[in-house]
Enzyme design. Sequence first.
Site, PDB file in Angstrom:
ATOM      1  N   GLY A  15     -23.991 -26.411   7.266  1.00 30.76           N
ATOM      2  CA  GLY A  15     -24.025 -25.858   8.381  1.00 30.76           C
ATOM      3  C   GLY A  15     -22.770 -24.893   8.259  1.00 30.76           C
ATOM      4  O   GLY A  15     -22.381 -24.754   9.607  1.00 30.76           O
ATOM      5  N   LEU A  71     -22.030 -21.509   8.532  1.00 36.03           N
ATOM      6  CA  LEU A  71     -22.092 -20.673   9.148  1.00 36.03           C
ATOM      7  C   LEU A  71     -21.805 -20.729  10.886  1.00 36.03           C
ATOM      8  O   LEU A  71     -21.905 -20.223  11.714  1.00 36.03           O
ATOM      9  CB  LEU A  71     -22.699 -19.880   8.954  1.00 36.03           C
ATOM     10  CG  LEU A  71     -22.977 -18.973   7.584  1.00 36.03           C
ATOM     11  CD1 LEU A  71     -24.139 -17.816   7.123  1.00 36.03           C
ATOM     12  CD2 LEU A  71     -21.760 -18.221   7.630  1.00 36.03           C
ATOM     13  N   GLY A  72     -21.690 -21.839  11.078  1.00 38.85           N
ATOM     14  CA  GLY A  72     -21.456 -22.190  12.317  1.00 38.85           C
ATOM     15  C   GLY A  72     -20.406 -22.433  13.201  1.00 38.85           C
ATOM     16  O   GLY A  72     -19.435 -21.865  12.512  1.00 38.85           O
ATOM     17  N   GLN A  73     -19.890 -22.642  14.330  1.00 37.77           N
ATOM     18  CA  GLN A  73     -18.555 -22.698  15.016  1.00 37.77           C
ATOM     19  C   GLN A  73     -17.598 -23.457  13.919  1.00 37.77           C
ATOM     20  O   GLN A  73     -16.529 -23.026  14.406  1.00 37.77           O
ATOM     21  CB  GLN A  73     -18.796 -23.216  16.642  1.00 37.77           C
ATOM     22  CG  GLN A  73     -17.492 -23.191  17.165  1.00 37.77           C
ATOM     23  CD  GLN A  73     -17.344 -23.923  18.519  1.00 37.77           C
ATOM     24  OE1 GLN A  73     -18.406 -24.125  19.078  1.00 37.77           O
ATOM     25  NE2 GLN A  73     -16.594 -23.549  19.689  1.00 37.77           N
ATOM     26  N   ASP A  85     -25.032 -23.064   4.475  1.00 34.89           N
ATOM     27  CA  ASP A  85     -26.408 -22.909   5.318  1.00 34.89           C
ATOM     28  C   ASP A  85     -27.942 -22.902   4.747  1.00 34.89           C
ATOM     29  O   ASP A  85     -27.627 -21.646   4.156  1.00 34.89           O
ATOM     30  CB  ASP A  85     -25.258 -21.541   6.340  1.00 34.89           C
ATOM     31  CG  ASP A  85     -25.844 -21.852   8.031  1.00 34.89           C
ATOM     32  OD1 ASP A  85     -26.630 -22.159   8.190  1.00 34.89           O
ATOM     33  OD2 ASP A  85     -24.810 -22.510   8.670  1.00 34.89           O
ATOM     34  N   ASP A  96     -31.405 -25.811   3.227  1.00 40.84           N
ATOM     35  CA  ASP A  96     -31.876 -26.250   4.218  1.00 40.84           C
ATOM     36  C   ASP A  96     -31.559 -27.552   4.065  1.00 40.84           C
ATOM     37  O   ASP A  96     -32.182 -27.752   3.143  1.00 40.84           O
ATOM     38  CB  ASP A  96     -32.962 -25.513   4.164  1.00 40.84           C
ATOM     39  CG  ASP A  96     -34.405 -26.646   5.778  1.00 40.84           C
ATOM     40  OD1 ASP A  96     -33.335 -27.527   5.632  1.00 40.84           O
ATOM     41  OD2 ASP A  96     -34.660 -25.484   6.013  1.00 40.84           O
ATOM     42  N   TYR A 132     -29.779 -35.021  21.291  1.00 45.25           N
ATOM     43  CA  TYR A 132     -28.367 -35.064  20.838  1.00 45.25           C
ATOM     44  C   TYR A 132     -27.927 -36.614  20.494  1.00 45.25           C
ATOM     45  O   TYR A 132     -27.442 -36.660  19.463  1.00 45.25           O
ATOM     46  CB  TYR A 132     -28.457 -33.848  21.310  1.00 45.25           C
ATOM     47  CG  TYR A 132     -26.197 -33.469  20.666  1.00 45.25           C
ATOM     48  CD1 TYR A 132     -26.492 -32.793  19.594  1.00 45.25           C
ATOM     49  CD2 TYR A 132     -25.660 -33.860  21.554  1.00 45.25           C
ATOM     50  CE1 TYR A 132     -24.974 -32.725  19.177  1.00 45.25           C
ATOM     51  CE2 TYR A 132     -24.073 -32.986  20.512  1.00 45.25           C
ATOM     52  CZ  TYR A 132     -23.906 -33.124  19.536  1.00 45.25           C
ATOM     53  OH  TYR A 132     -23.053 -32.929  19.110  1.00 45.25           O
ATOM     54  N   LYS A 140     -26.639 -39.027  17.652  1.00 43.36           N
ATOM     55  CA  LYS A 140     -25.024 -39.278  17.307  1.00 43.36           C
ATOM     56  C   LYS A 140     -25.558 -40.165  16.596  1.00 43.36           C
ATOM     57  O   LYS A 140     -24.761 -40.989  15.675  1.00 43.36           O
ATOM     58  CB  LYS A 140     -24.190 -38.233  17.929  1.00 43.36           C
ATOM     59  CG  LYS A 140     -24.763 -36.583  18.139  1.00 43.36           C
ATOM     60  CD  LYS A 140     -24.019 -35.975  16.225  1.00 43.36           C
ATOM     61  CE  LYS A 140     -23.804 -34.694  16.291  1.00 43.36           C
ATOM     62  NZ  LYS A 140     -23.712 -34.621  14.999  1.00 43.36           N
TER      63      LYS A 140
HETATM   64  P1  NAD Z   1     -22.651 -24.834  15.109  1.00 44.41           P
HETATM   65  O1  NAD Z   1     -24.386 -25.047  16.307  1.00 44.41           O
HETATM   66  O2  NAD Z   1     -22.025 -23.527  15.331  1.00 44.41           O
HETATM   67  O3  NAD Z   1     -23.490 -24.086  13.374  1.00 44.41           O
HETATM   68  C1  NAD Z   1     -24.456 -25.087  13.060  1.00 44.41           C
HETATM   69  C2  NAD Z   1     -24.642 -24.667  11.662  1.00 44.41           C
HETATM   70  O4  NAD Z   1     -25.937 -25.093  11.256  1.00 44.41           O
HETATM   71  C3  NAD Z   1     -25.483 -23.588  12.446  1.00 44.41           C
HETATM   72  O5  NAD Z   1     -24.746 -22.632  11.109  1.00 44.41           O
HETATM   73  C4  NAD Z   1     -26.780 -23.919  11.697  1.00 44.41           C
HETATM   74  O6  NAD Z   1     -27.522 -22.465  11.022  1.00 44.41           O
HETATM   75  C5  NAD Z   1     -27.199 -24.346  10.752  1.00 44.41           C
HETATM   76  N1  NAD Z   1     -28.337 -25.532  10.618  1.00 44.41           N
HETATM   77  C6  NAD Z   1     -28.728 -25.579  11.585  1.00 44.41           C
HETATM   78  N2  NAD Z   1     -30.343 -26.267  11.101  1.00 44.41           N
HETATM   79  C7  NAD Z   1     -29.910 -26.164   9.620  1.00 44.41           C
HETATM   80  C8  NAD Z   1     -30.367 -26.721   8.685  1.00 44.41           C
HETATM   81  N3  NAD Z   1     -31.949 -27.156   8.771  1.00 44.41           N
HETATM   82  N4  NAD Z   1     -29.939 -26.928   7.589  1.00 44.41           N
HETATM   83  C9  NAD Z   1     -29.298 -25.952   6.763  1.00 44.41           C
HETATM   84  N5  NAD Z   1     -28.110 -25.798   8.133  1.00 44.41           N
HETATM   85  C10 NAD Z   1     -28.830 -25.715   9.495  1.00 44.41           C
HETATM   86  O7  NAD Z   1     -22.567 -26.141  14.922  1.00 44.41           O
HETATM   87  P2  NAD Z   1     -20.729 -26.717  15.217  1.00 44.41           P
HETATM   88  O8  NAD Z   1     -20.289 -26.635  16.487  1.00 44.41           O
HETATM   89  O9  NAD Z   1     -20.612 -25.735  14.110  1.00 44.41           O
HETATM   90  O10 NAD Z   1     -21.286 -28.014  14.960  1.00 44.41           O
HETATM   91  C11 NAD Z   1     -20.784 -28.723  13.661  1.00 44.41           C
HETATM   92  C12 NAD Z   1     -21.168 -30.437  14.190  1.00 44.41           C
HETATM   93  O11 NAD Z   1     -19.887 -31.023  15.116  1.00 44.41           O
HETATM   94  C13 NAD Z   1     -22.767 -30.848  14.082  1.00 44.41           C
HETATM   95  O12 NAD Z   1     -22.699 -32.289  13.450  1.00 44.41           O
HETATM   96  C14 NAD Z   1     -21.579 -30.803  16.002  1.00 44.41           C
HETATM   97  O13 NAD Z   1     -22.545 -32.008  16.068  1.00 44.41           O
HETATM   98  C15 NAD Z   1     -20.733 -31.088  15.450  1.00 44.41           C
HETATM   99  N6  NAD Z   1     -19.956 -31.597  16.768  1.00 44.41           N
HETATM  100  C16 NAD Z   1     -19.722 -30.202  17.519  1.00 44.41           C
HETATM  101  C17 NAD Z   1     -18.883 -29.947  18.994  1.00 44.41           C
HETATM  102  C18 NAD Z   1     -18.296 -28.055  18.762  1.00 44.41           C
HETATM  103  O14 NAD Z   1     -18.191 -28.215  19.955  1.00 44.41           O
HETATM  104  N7  NAD Z   1     -18.533 -27.543  18.255  1.00 44.41           N
HETATM  105  C19 NAD Z   1     -18.404 -30.990  19.432  1.00 44.41           C
HETATM  106  C20 NAD Z   1     -18.847 -32.552  18.891  1.00 44.41           C
HETATM  107  C21 NAD Z   1     -20.036 -32.577  17.459  1.00 44.41           C
HETATM  108  C1  AKB Z   2     -21.782 -29.319  22.644  1.00 43.75           C
HETATM  109  O1  AKB Z   2     -22.113 -29.281  23.936  1.00 43.75           O
HETATM  110  O2  AKB Z   2     -23.136 -30.010  22.560  1.00 43.75           O
HETATM  111  C2  AKB Z   2     -20.891 -30.247  21.775  1.00 43.75           C
HETATM  112  C3  AKB Z   2     -20.770 -31.299  21.910  1.00 43.75           C
HETATM  113  C4  AKB Z   2     -19.355 -31.755  22.115  1.00 43.75           C
HETATM  114  O3  AKB Z   2     -20.793 -31.811  21.070  1.00 43.75           O
HETATM  115  N1  AKB Z   2     -20.317 -29.299  22.189  1.00 43.75           N
END
Ligand code: NAD
Ligand code: AKB
Length: 318
Positions: free
Chosen positions: A9, A11-13, A35, A54, A143, A147
């Site tokens: 994953g 390419l996410g945030q 990703d 995936d 979600y 978690k």
């Molecule tokens: P995001 O949604 O920005 O990125 C998630 C990435 O996962 C995407 O690039 C998507 O293409 C990829 N993805 C989705 N399904 C997939 C699959 N089947 N196989 C491979 N890749 C897949 O999420 P994020 O914000 O980067 O979060 C990353 C982790 O951090 C997650 O576990 C999230 O729960 C956790 N998290 C994030 C935040 C936040 O505020 N960003 C807060 C708490 C926890």
């Molecule tokens: C969301 O809002 O789903 C995430 C998180 C706090 O896990 N940013």
Amino acid sequence: MKKRILITGSLGQIGTELTKHLRGIYGNDKVVASDMVKKDVPEVTETGAFEVIDVLDSKRLADVVSKYKINTIVHLAAILSGVGEHKPSLAYNVNLNGLYHVLEIAREKECQVFTPSSIAVFGPDTPKDGTPQNTIMRPTTMYGVTKVAGELLCDYYFKRFGVDTRGVRFPGLVSYAALPGGGTTDYAVHIFYDALEKQAYESFIAAGTYMDMMYMPDALHAVSSLMEANPEKLVHRNAFNVASMSFEPEELAAEIRKHIPEFEVTYNIDPVRQAIAESWPNSLDDTCAREEWGWEPKYDISSMVSDMLEQLKKKQGK
Ligand code: NAD
Ligand code: AKB
């Protein structure tokens, strides 16, 4: 042992910035990004190896782990809270089966696993202020359910099979490199883009709704610090409360107004994400992270807002 890391994953945030952060520490050739599809994100796809994976395809995951002799998996692939309420079955599948595949491969190939949990593990029965590390966890979102189950699975793999699993409960993350992927805390990122473009923002979260938040540089530091923490000092593993600031939309707007005095916020509440936000804590107690691996954030709301606006202006060539 030298780390050879696979990020799912990526390419996410978080992944967009964590890939660069980890390549900076361990070397570009030691961090493989992945990703489910390849997108044009040169800071991730052009600075080291990139593989399409995936996480629901466990064979592909195992093949890539073998190909690069991976010994550490940073598992970020997931469906976040907002999207998860619209597509609960997808969230269940990706968040639980994806993690299960990662843990099984880590068990077979003796990898360390870091995967973030979230403030979403808590629910309406949880103490709202100064939420302790160990407390009631009865989340009301798919979600959150995935978690909590994920934290328990990671602890199980550590205790039963000795897999070195570690994680933090991230709050809402604020960042400028990539947009957030469909969570409840996303308003705290979108507000900056609209403040610069339109000097106005329509918030889907109501005034007065407090949630924990963190600026991305602190989040990146949390990941690399915990991955390197002395295992003998870790009483907890999955997952640590980490905190740096808690605010509600009006407080964030007031802080932005110090830089853009004409900025205005109006409200058009999304009932789904508002209900999620109300079920989460106002602020976490992160004493265990501070004591067990020296967690200490650098940014507060004021330094975060200054830096966000400056970085976004640079990015947009303003
Ligand atoms: P995001 O949604 O920005 O990125 C998630 C990435 O996962 C995407 O690039 C998507 O293409 C990829 N993805 C989705 N399904 C997939 C699959 N089947 N196989 C491979 N890749 C897949 O999420 P994020 O914000 O980067 O979060 C990353 C982790 O951090 C997650 O576990 C999230 O729960 C956790 N998290 C994030 C935040 C936040 O505020 N960003 C807060 C708490 C926890
Ligand atoms: C969301 O809002 O789903 C995430 C998180 C706090 O896990 N940013």
